[in-house]
Enzyme design. Structure first.
Site, PDB file in Angstrom:
ATOM      1  CE  LYS A   7      -3.909   1.874   2.628  1.00 51.21           C
ATOM      2  NZ  LYS A   7      -3.630   3.195   2.121  1.00 51.21           N
TER       3      LYS A   7
ATOM      4  NE  ARG B 157      -7.283   2.567  -5.587  1.00 53.58           N
ATOM      5  CZ  ARG B 157      -8.351   1.987  -5.049  1.00 53.58           C
ATOM      6  NH1 ARG B 157      -8.668   2.252  -3.791  1.00 53.58           N
ATOM      7  NH2 ARG B 157      -9.078   1.142  -5.745  1.00 53.58           N
TER       8      ARG B 157
END
Lengths: 335, 527
Positions: B228, B233
């Protein structure tokens, strides 16, 4: 000429009239008490003599037992007490509620007790009583309190019931006055189904019916075990204290409502977890309060309890003499 | 406007989703276009009307009301718009006595069009004419302060129910639409399904927390995992020659990252992480933030902070919608796509290899890059779903709790570690004694394992079969994921995924943590 003070003034026990040697709504036991209405902070047990309306005396007996005072007397006509003449006039607040007019050699005083000018089928309407000194409550004495007509408020309850026909609608309302005000409003709005009442309201509701107030079909809000469904869509009236108890959870997915003048302020409604706030009050709101002072134009306005700062300010701005009595022992936030 | 005020009131007083939805459905069914769409946008915060400021409202009320009375009122109510709505002197005290208000859309258009100079008189005129609860709704609308707990997701779920379609269909169209969403409402009324706009945001799939789960119920073999990254994003969309870069909340950041935008020379939708990357070096989030903050970006800044895309997933590719396919299929397609693009600024997010959750925890505890903030765990069988749906994607952030413990016992390991003392029991001080609080057998490098093994052999004080007791001298920094109460352990606590984060040869054993310190980290006891 002595000031009005010499003829009526606050003492720790309550508002005192030396000419008649009596108190109005005293908060401690006294020799002689005149009671405006049956709410517990105004009508207390333990006085020697009590003078009040028939209905207020009945309500006190119901609350405290028949021996709540040594002697009681019904105020049904003007009456001389020492150097004063007293009479009781409807206050429109709850059944039996009265304004007390006290005529003294130093002027006429009218003690409003709690009052509203919004008429209700559950009690006699308020009457204007001219006075030299108006001794008024100030529970909702802020310009933000402008209570709407009660009929559209009740319409919102019936509307919510149509939107959520399976949910019980539990409405919080104080046992004396507000509960019956709400029920008569429901009847006037055309709701002719049963109204369920919490056990704590029963005797007072029955008393209203005895006094000729039509409340329609009332049923006990008691649930048989495992039979929640019988309360789908029911309208239930209960005292606010019941909402803190597990009693509430017996109802199917209830909509919690509360009938009170405080419901006008959102934060208040949210604080109490109320989903359906109903602005239904039995006190004067700001326009009624200021209109009463303007119309009666008393030489002085005395404020017993509530939010006096704003009312004092309004009186100053509008050329009325006013003072706060800062009386203790009355609930600042009843309803 | 009256219906909108009533809706606002009903929404404000219920915290429950299902009740909010019921109120919305009723409102949609009884309100014409374009009012219902404007109401929806206003309540989800998608309608920007910020011309009316608190200071304008203060001026208006001060011209009409004694300042001291207003101050007392405001002090009591605590909300400017509400105080003014209640106390507005010339307004009707309730809705019944007020004339019928104009429709919501008319009031919105009027607010949008009003010039600064006309605004005060216009707002005052409206407040004079509206009833009390409409005044409140009007002021909240005009100042952009409609906070009634209606998320965009709740609105779309409700709208989908109203239209009678799956929420995914509404999500798909949503980002190409603007208030008052007339096409969507007409669809509900039997009109045609609206066509999605070119290069619009597709609903983004989101993860839930891994910490809330019992990993014992999940088979690691059913899941893929990847790092991650601590970037932004994004969804990179290119369709019919239109290229767009969106954040997952739907913000169009294309203009801020032209250096990446020009590289979206494909026909499809890639889900990935926007990073600042020079060669293999990924810059920390703070560097990315420097670019995010500007609407336009200079050439030197792009050269210094070059944007790159690290691809996580593939939603659409060359006309094919892959979202219903399982992760494994989409991943294969993504690998092909990224290879075909052959662009050094668009690379693949690597898959992590792990057999057990412990092994993944160890990877997560020691990521190879400081810009990694944890791991993403994705169910191999899951399609690409809209929103935060439970049970498919999990984020497992790196935020371990840490204690300094003292090594007490060591046991020989298994398999390739069978020659080493590799299972370590550690304890914390309780008074003058050490109480064992847990066991760790990973978190260290091979070199560290050799050092630990040597320490055990050199400091053994006792032997019990394969276990050795050691002198209480070595401090280990133990990282773990959570703490539970335990009746099985003498210490009364049980750690989740404890591991050796560091060997603290610099710290005397007497300065290791005390048991009370660990107990203080326990979650509050229920009941």
């Amino acid at each position: 000429m002595p000031g009005f003070d010499a003829f009526l003034h606050p003492r720790p026990e309550g508002l005192y009239c030396p000419g008649g040697d009596f108190f109005v709504d005293p908060v401690r036991p006294v020799h002689r008490a005149l009671i405006t209405h049956g709410h517990a902070d105004h009508a207390r047990a333990g006085h020697m003599h009590v003078l009040a309306t028939r209905q207020t005396l009945d309500i006190m007996a119901m609350r405290y037992g028949a021996d709540f005072a040594d002697h009681t007397q019904v105020a049904d006509a003007p009456m001389r007490i020492g150097a004063a003449t007293v009479s009781f006039h409807p206050a429109g607040h709850v059944l039996g509620s009265a304004q007390i007019r006290i005529e003294t050699p130093g002027g006429v005083f009218v003690v409003t007790g709690d009052y509203t000018r919004t008429p209700s089928a559950a009690c006699a309407p308020w009457e204007p009583v001219p006075a030299d000194v108006l001794v008024t409550e100030a529970t909702f004495a802020l310009p933000v309190f402008r209570h709407p007509d009660p009929d559209p408020e009740i319409a919102r309850l019936l509307d919510s019931r149509r939107t959520f026909p399976d949910r019980a609608h539990l409405i919080g309302a104080y046992a004396l006055g507000k509960a019956q005000r709400v029920i008569t409003l429901l009847r006037a709005a055309g709701w002719d189904g049963p109204v369920y009442v919490h056990g704590a309201l029963r005797r007072l509701c029955d008393y209203h019916v005895d006094q000729g107030i039509d409340l329609g079909e009332l049923r006990a809000a008691t649930i048989e075990r495992g039979n929640k469904a019988q309360f789908s869509g029911a309208i239930v009236i209960a005292p606010p204290s019941a909402f803190a108890s597990p009693w509430v959870q017996r109802f199917p997915d209830p909509v919690i409502g509360f009938a009170s003048g405080w419901m006008q302020v959102r934060a208040r409604a949210r604080q109490r977890g109320v989903e359906l706030p109903l602005v239904i009050s039995d006190h004067v709101d700001w326009p009624q309060l200021t209109a009463t002072i303007a119309e009666l134009a008393p030489a002085e306005t005395w404020i017993t309890h509530g939010r006096e700062e704003a009312l004092l300010r309004w009186c100053t701005l509008n050329g009325h003499r006013a003072r706060a009595l800062n009386m203790v022992g009355y609930e600042d936030e009843p309803e | 406007m009256r219906r909108f005020a009533r809706l606002l009131e009903a929404l404000a007083f219920t915290p429950r989703r299902s009740v909010k939805q019921a109120q919305f459905l009723r409102y949609f069914a009884t309100t014409p276009d374009p009012d219902r769409g404007y109401a929806l946008a206003a309540l989800t915060g998608d309608l920007e009307l910020r011309q009316v400021t608190p200071s304008l409202l203060r001026t208006l009320i001060s011209e009409r009301m004694d300042p001291e009375l207003f101050a007392l009122s405001y002090d009591y109510v605590g909300d400017l718009a509400e105080t003014i709505a209640l106390a507005w002197p010339d307004g009707a005290p309730d809705t019944v006595r007020a004339p019928d208000p104009p429709p919501l859309s008319a009031l919105i258009t009027e607010l949008q069009r009003a010039g600064r100079a006309d605004l005060p008189a216009m707002v005052a005129g409206r407040l004079d004419a509206l009833g009390m609860s409409e005044r409140y709704a009007y002021l909240k609308l005009a100042t952009g302060g409609l906070r009634v707990g209606v998320s965009g997701r709740l609105a779309r779920v409700t709208l989908a129910e109203f239209i009678g379609v799956d929420v995914a269909e509404v999500e798909e169209l949503w980002h190409g639409m603007a208030p008052p969403y007339t096409a969507l409402f007409q669809w509900a009324d039997g009109g045609p399904r609206p066509e999605p706009a070119l290069a619009s945001l597709r609903p983004v799939m989101l993860a839930t927390g891994f910490d809330d789960l019992d990993p014992g119920t999940l088979d690691p073999a059913d899941f893929a995992a990847e790092w991650k990254w601590d970037g932004v994003r994004v969804q990179a969309v290119a369709e019919g020659g239109v290229q767009r870069l969106y954040t997952r909340t739907g913000q169009d950041i294309s203009a801020t990252f032209p250096d990446l935008l020009e590289r979206l020379v494909f026909d499809g939708v890639i889900d990935g992480e926007l990073l600042i990357r020079t060669g293999d070096r990924v810059a920390p989030f703070s560097e990315l933030q420097k670019r995010l903050n500007r609407k336009r970006v200079s050439g030197p800044m792009m050269a210094r902070l070059p944007a790159a895309l690290r691809a996580y997933d593939l939603l659409l590719w060359q006309g094919r919608d892959l979202r219903a396919e399982p992760f494994a299929t989409r991943r294969a397609a993504l690998e092909d796509a990224v290879r075909a693009l052959d662009d050094p600024r668009i690379d693949l997010s690597a898959l992590l290899s792990f057999d057990t959750w412990e092994a993944l925890a160890a990877l997560r505890a020691a990521p190879p890059d400081p810009v990694i903030e944890g791991v993403m765990i994705k169910r191999r069988a899951s399609p690409y779903l809209a929103g935060r749906v439970k049970g498919h994607w999990f984020k497992w952030k790196r935020d371990p709790m840490v204690v300094d413990a003292v090594l007490m016992y060591a046991q020989r390991g298994h398999g390739k570690r069978s020659g080493y003392y590799s299972d370590f029991t550690f304890g914390l001080w309780d008074g003058d004694a050490l109480v064992p609080v847990g066991k760790a057998y990973f978190g260290f490098t091979d070199a560290e394992l050799r050092d630990l093994d040597r320490f055990v052999r050199d400091h053994t004080t006792d032997r019990f079969g394969p276990v050795r007791a050691v002198a209480p001298q070595l401090v280990l920094e133990i990282a773990f994921e959570g703490l539970n109460r335990s009746t099985r352990h003498k210490s009364g606590v049980a750690m989740r995924f404890p591991r050796i984060a560091r060997i603290r040869t610099d710290k005397p054993a007497a300065e290791a943590d005390r048991l009370e310190h660990l107990r203080a980290l326990l979650p509050p006891e229920l009941g």
